[in-house]
Design an enzyme around this catalytic site. Sequence first.
Site, mmCIF file in Angstrom:
data_model
loop_
_atom_site.group_PDB
_atom_site.id
_atom_site.type_symbol
_atom_site.label_atom_id
_atom_site.label_comp_id
_atom_site.label_asym_id
_atom_site.label_seq_id
_atom_site.Cartn_x
_atom_site.Cartn_y
_atom_site.Cartn_z
ATOM 1 N N ARG A 11 0.398 54.978 117.224
ATOM 2 C CA ARG A 11 0.846 55.205 115.855
ATOM 3 C C ARG A 11 -0.215 56.000 115.100
ATOM 4 O O ARG A 11 -1.411 55.758 115.242
ATOM 5 C CB ARG A 11 1.108 53.877 115.138
ATOM 6 C CG ARG A 11 2.357 53.159 115.612
ATOM 7 C CD ARG A 11 3.615 53.907 115.206
ATOM 8 N NE ARG A 11 4.845 53.213 115.571
ATOM 9 C CZ ARG A 11 5.519 53.415 116.675
ATOM 10 N NH1 ARG A 11 5.069 54.279 117.584
ATOM 11 N NH2 ARG A 11 6.637 52.761 116.914
ATOM 12 N N GLU A 66 5.265 61.812 110.505
ATOM 13 C CA GLU A 66 5.885 62.510 111.622
ATOM 14 C C GLU A 66 6.556 63.809 111.168
ATOM 15 O O GLU A 66 6.879 63.984 110.000
ATOM 16 C CB GLU A 66 6.908 61.605 112.299
ATOM 17 C CG GLU A 66 6.304 60.338 112.913
ATOM 18 C CD GLU A 66 5.455 60.601 114.140
ATOM 19 O OE1 GLU A 66 5.384 61.753 114.597
ATOM 20 O OE2 GLU A 66 4.850 59.641 114.657
ATOM 21 N N HIS A 111 5.382 63.135 119.208
ATOM 22 C CA HIS A 111 5.768 61.741 119.475
ATOM 23 C C HIS A 111 6.706 61.704 120.687
ATOM 24 O O HIS A 111 7.776 61.098 120.672
ATOM 25 C CB HIS A 111 6.447 61.104 118.266
ATOM 26 C CG HIS A 111 6.216 59.628 118.182
ATOM 27 N ND1 HIS A 111 5.827 58.991 117.034
ATOM 28 C CD2 HIS A 111 6.300 58.657 119.122
ATOM 29 C CE1 HIS A 111 5.685 57.694 117.259
ATOM 30 N NE2 HIS A 111 5.967 57.473 118.524
#
Length: 309
Positions: free
Chosen positions: A236, A265, A283
Site C-alpha cells: 500500500r 492511485e 498496482h
Amino acid sequence: MKKVLITPRSYGKYNKEELIALFHKNDIEPIFNPYGRIMDEKEMIQEIKDVDGLIVGVDPVNSNVLKCAPKLKAVAKYGVGTDNIDCDYAAKNGISVTKTMNANSDAVADFTMALMLAVARRVVEIDAGCHSEDWSKKEALDIYGKKIGVLGLGAIGRGVVKRAKGFDMEVYGFDVFENVEYNKQNNIKFTDIDTIIKECDFISLHMPLVEETKYILNKNNLKNAKENLIIINTARGGLINEDDLYDMLVAKKIYGVGIDAFENEAVHDSKLLKLTNVIAGSHTAASSKGAINTMSKMATEHVIEDLLK
C-alpha cells in the site's frame, strides 16, 4: 433477482463465461463497472444504490458509499487489503466482508522479486539506453548473498522470503505478531524496523495500511539507511511518506525504489515518476493470469455464499 456490482477491471478476464453462468445458476445478475477504470466516491454511490452484493478492488467503499446501499448484504474484496472498505460500518450494519486470501500471493511475490532485480540491475534504464543506441556499460548492484528486510510476514511476505532464499539472501523480518516457530524454521532474524533499515540492503513491504503502519517508512528512520538501500513496495502506498522518499532519492540517500502502490492511485503528477531510480507499477503485482482466475472465482463464490445465507 439479486444484483452484484463488480468493479475490478481484470475480473473474469479469462473465465468470465463460467462466472456469469455461476451467478445465473443462483438467480443473481452481475453488473460490471461501466467506467473501465477505478471509480471515485460519487460514481460508487451512483452504482451501488440498488445492489445486493459487491465485488470490489480498490474503489472507495467508505461509510458515505455504504450508506447509499440499503440492499447491500455482502462485499467480496478482490484481493486482501481492505483499507478502502469501512469494515466497522459494514459489521455494524450486517454487511459481510470477505477477502480472497492467498489467491494472489505467488503473483505478488514474483513481481516483488522482479522489481527488486530491475531496480538493483537498472534494467529499465539500460533497456531505454539500448533503444536509443546507447550501448554504454552501467554499473549496478548485486542481489545474491545480500540482506533483505521483509516487513510483514503474511502469505506474500513469506513468499518473498522463500524466493529470497533462492538468492542466498540473509533475511531479516518484522511483523506486528512474531511467529517464533516460523522464524526459527526459516532462519529469519526477527527484529525492529530501525535495525532493518540500518542493516539491510533491501526492504520489501507487505503490511496492511492501518493507523499504526501509515508512513512506517519516513525521513526520521530512513535517514539511518544503509548505503545503497533499495525499497520495494507492492503493498500500500501510504506505508511510505512519498515526499520524504523523493527527497532521499534525489539526495542519493536511497539507491532506488520499485513501487507498485502509490498513496493516490492512478497518480498523474507524482514527483517520483520523474526520477530514473524509480521503477513504477500500476498496482499490477497481482495481475497474473493464474491470480486473476483464482481471485475472480473465489470472490464470486464468496459473494454468492453470503447472499444465499
